[in-house]
Design a protein around this motif. Sequence first.
Motif, PDB file in Angstrom:
ATOM      1  N   UNK A 108      54.859  27.749 -32.736  1.00 51.00           N
ATOM      2  CA  UNK A 108      55.007  26.380 -33.215  1.00 51.00           C
ATOM      3  C   UNK A 108      55.520  26.437 -34.647  1.00 51.00           C
ATOM      4  N   UNK A 109      56.779  26.086 -34.841  1.00 52.15           N
ATOM      5  CA  UNK A 109      57.394  26.171 -36.159  1.00 52.15           C
ATOM      6  C   UNK A 109      56.712  25.237 -37.157  1.00 52.15           C
ATOM      7  N   UNK A 110      56.223  24.089 -36.698  1.00 51.68           N
ATOM      8  CA  UNK A 110      55.566  23.151 -37.606  1.00 51.68           C
ATOM      9  C   UNK A 110      54.249  23.723 -38.130  1.00 51.68           C
ATOM     10  N   UNK A 111      53.484  24.352 -37.258  1.00 51.17           N
ATOM     11  CA  UNK A 111      52.222  24.971 -37.674  1.00 51.17           C
ATOM     12  C   UNK A 111      52.497  26.157 -38.601  1.00 51.17           C
ATOM     13  N   UNK A 112      53.550  26.915 -38.291  1.00 52.12           N
ATOM     14  CA  UNK A 112      53.936  28.028 -39.173  1.00 52.12           C
ATOM     15  C   UNK A 112      54.282  27.517 -40.569  1.00 52.12           C
ATOM     16  N   UNK A 113      54.991  26.409 -40.629  1.00 49.10           N
ATOM     17  CA  UNK A 113      55.376  25.843 -41.924  1.00 49.10           C
ATOM     18  C   UNK A 113      54.146  25.412 -42.714  1.00 49.10           C
ATOM     19  N   UNK A 114      53.174  24.827 -42.024  1.00 48.05           N
ATOM     20  CA  UNK A 114      51.952  24.403 -42.698  1.00 48.05           C
ATOM     21  C   UNK A 114      51.164  25.611 -43.193  1.00 48.05           C
ATOM     22  N   UNK A 115      51.069  26.632 -42.365  1.00 45.01           N
ATOM     23  CA  UNK A 115      50.373  27.865 -42.777  1.00 45.01           C
ATOM     24  C   UNK A 115      51.026  28.480 -44.011  1.00 45.01           C
ATOM     25  N   UNK A 116      52.339  28.599 -43.994  1.00 47.23           N
ATOM     26  CA  UNK A 116      53.048  29.214 -45.130  1.00 47.23           C
ATOM     27  C   UNK A 116      52.880  28.376 -46.396  1.00 47.23           C
ATOM     28  N   UNK A 117      52.851  27.061 -46.226  1.00 49.55           N
ATOM     29  CA  UNK A 117      52.643  26.190 -47.386  1.00 49.55           C
ATOM     30  C   UNK A 117      51.250  26.385 -47.963  1.00 49.55           C
ATOM     31  N   UNK A 118      50.233  26.518 -47.102  1.00 53.21           N
ATOM     32  CA  UNK A 118      48.870  26.767 -47.580  1.00 53.21           C
ATOM     33  C   UNK A 118      48.799  28.055 -48.393  1.00 53.21           C
ATOM     34  N   UNK A 119      49.429  29.103 -47.897  1.00 54.29           N
ATOM     35  CA  UNK A 119      49.423  30.390 -48.612  1.00 54.29           C
ATOM     36  C   UNK A 119      50.075  30.228 -49.982  1.00 54.29           C
ATOM     37  N   UNK A 120      51.190  29.512 -50.036  1.00 57.33           N
ATOM     38  CA  UNK A 120      51.871  29.296 -51.318  1.00 57.33           C
ATOM     39  C   UNK A 120      51.016  28.474 -52.267  1.00 57.33           C
ATOM     40  N   UNK A 121      50.356  27.428 -51.754  1.00 50.08           N
ATOM     41  CA  UNK A 121      49.502  26.601 -52.602  1.00 50.08           C
ATOM     42  C   UNK A 121      48.289  27.383 -53.088  1.00 50.08           C
ATOM     43  N   UNK A 122      47.742  28.213 -52.215  1.00 50.32           N
ATOM     44  CA  UNK A 122      46.595  29.019 -52.622  1.00 50.32           C
ATOM     45  C   UNK A 122      46.934  29.974 -53.744  1.00 50.32           C
ATOM     46  N   UNK A 123      48.160  30.499 -53.734  1.00 52.09           N
ATOM     47  CA  UNK A 123      48.561  31.477 -54.752  1.00 52.09           C
ATOM     48  C   UNK A 123      48.709  30.850 -56.135  1.00 52.09           C
ATOM     49  N   UNK A 124      48.918  29.539 -56.202  1.00 53.14           N
ATOM     50  CA  UNK A 124      49.093  28.878 -57.504  1.00 53.14           C
ATOM     51  C   UNK A 124      47.924  27.936 -57.815  1.00 53.14           C
ATOM     52  N   UNK A 125      46.863  27.952 -57.000  1.00 52.70           N
ATOM     53  CA  UNK A 125      45.716  27.116 -57.263  1.00 52.70           C
ATOM     54  C   UNK A 125      45.033  27.543 -58.551  1.00 52.70           C
ATOM     55  N   UNK A 126      44.627  26.621 -59.427  1.00 48.46           N
ATOM     56  CA  UNK A 126      44.024  26.998 -60.715  1.00 48.46           C
ATOM     57  C   UNK A 126      42.803  27.888 -60.522  1.00 48.46           C
ATOM     58  N   UNK A 127      42.685  28.959 -61.313  1.00 47.38           N
ATOM     59  CA  UNK A 127      41.521  29.843 -61.197  1.00 47.38           C
ATOM     60  C   UNK A 127      40.262  29.155 -61.713  1.00 47.38           C
ATOM     61  N   UNK A 128      39.096  29.581 -61.271  1.00 51.52           N
ATOM     62  CA  UNK A 128      37.867  28.922 -61.698  1.00 51.52           C
ATOM     63  C   UNK A 128      37.407  29.376 -63.093  1.00 51.52           C
ATOM     64  N   UNK A 129      36.421  28.675 -63.610  1.00 48.65           N
ATOM     65  CA  UNK A 129      35.758  29.117 -64.841  1.00 48.65           C
ATOM     66  C   UNK A 129      35.081  30.447 -64.541  1.00 48.65           C
ATOM     67  N   UNK A 130      35.306  31.474 -65.340  1.00 49.60           N
ATOM     68  CA  UNK A 130      34.698  32.780 -65.048  1.00 49.60           C
ATOM     69  C   UNK A 130      33.174  32.714 -65.048  1.00 49.60           C
ATOM     70  N   UNK A 131      32.574  33.531 -64.203  1.00 47.62           N
ATOM     71  CA  UNK A 131      31.124  33.601 -64.128  1.00 47.62           C
ATOM     72  C   UNK A 131      30.545  34.209 -65.397  1.00 47.62           C
ATOM     73  N   UNK A 132      29.413  33.639 -65.873  1.00 52.41           N
ATOM     74  CA  UNK A 132      28.717  34.178 -67.048  1.00 52.41           C
ATOM     75  C   UNK A 132      27.268  34.477 -66.717  1.00 52.41           C
ATOM     76  N   UNK A 133      26.986  34.719 -65.441  1.00 54.31           N
ATOM     77  CA  UNK A 133      25.622  35.054 -65.037  1.00 54.31           C
ATOM     78  C   UNK A 133      25.210  36.407 -65.547  1.00 54.31           C
ATOM     79  N   UNK A 134      23.930  36.740 -65.448  1.00 53.33           N
ATOM     80  CA  UNK A 134      23.431  38.022 -65.939  1.00 53.33           C
ATOM     81  C   UNK A 134      24.105  39.226 -65.310  1.00 53.33           C
ATOM     82  N   UNK A 135      24.612  39.075 -64.083  1.00 53.43           N
ATOM     83  CA  UNK A 135      25.238  40.194 -63.413  1.00 53.43           C
ATOM     84  C   UNK A 135      26.656  40.427 -63.829  1.00 53.43           C
ATOM     85  N   UNK A 136      27.216  39.601 -64.753  1.00 56.59           N
ATOM     86  CA  UNK A 136      28.626  39.727 -65.145  1.00 56.59           C
ATOM     87  C   UNK A 136      28.772  40.333 -66.521  1.00 56.59           C
TER      88      UNK A 136
END
Length: 303
Positions: free
Chosen positions: A275-303
């Motif tokens: 399904x080319x449409x589903x493939x296009x959506x999957x590829x778009x998700x991967x691209x969006x995930x790669x540029x999604x803003x990173x989170x605030x780094x963890x500052x817990x005792x284990x870090x």
Amino acid sequence: MKSAAPPPLNALRAFEAFARHGGMTAAAAELCVTHGAVSRQVAALQDHLGVALVVGPRHRLTLTPAGAELAQRLTGAFATIAEAVETARRDERREIEISCLGTFALKWLIPRLPGFMALHPEIRVKVSESYASIDFTRSPIDGAIRIFNPGQTAKRSEATPFLPQYQGPVGAPSVTPPGLSIEAMGRLPRLHASTFRESWAVWSELVGVRLPAAQSREFQHNNSMIEAAAAGMGVAIVPWAFVAPDIQAGRLVAPFGFAERPSKFVFLRPEGRPDASVDAFRDWLVAEGSVSPPPIPSTGPGD
């Protein structure tokens, strides 16, 4: 003098069917009309053209040379029309249904969907909310977004990771002020969703802390829990993807950042179903995930 206007389409269709089948009865069956209706349409076409198209007794009509030539051209023309119609049907906008975790859809996916629509205006995306396991053999959906742990699989599906999973405690600014210690946070009411009751235990082990017993408040879904945290009802352990907009807007704060978990957000699609449409959506998700803003780094005792 006969009119130069084109003959009626129904008359042309009736004559072409008669010529192709070699008889009125078979033509009538194809067109879902009576034998007499086909006969009248053929007669009307001859009158309109002023040309004899058939000769012979009424029950043994045969084509004249002019009739044979017209029939041959009509058969090709109707085949071209049928092909054009089928092409139009194939080229119409395709709708795909994506099953998604409700809070992820609201906070991460839907705000980004206009970008996909701009890239693929021919594809409509219907988002349905669900936390249930996926079985594409029993569901008509085209794809799903879930959180998978390492080694986790779904039957008869292809899984594509597209976004790392980070979790951390969040609360309203009034409840989790700057400088809040883990010990002080541990005394606050702990919020959790019924879809992931073990959230506090998982985060504590992930960052290496031991928290004392505290009051607990449960909500049916993550979105309700997040709103409760923003209202100052306590502190919740939440994925970064669920609360990034609220933290950026100042509705929530993350006093100890977000720690990465081995689990990931994955896109599931049916195995062996092209399904080319589903493939296009999957590829778009991967691209969006790669540029999604990173989170605030963890500052817990284990870090």
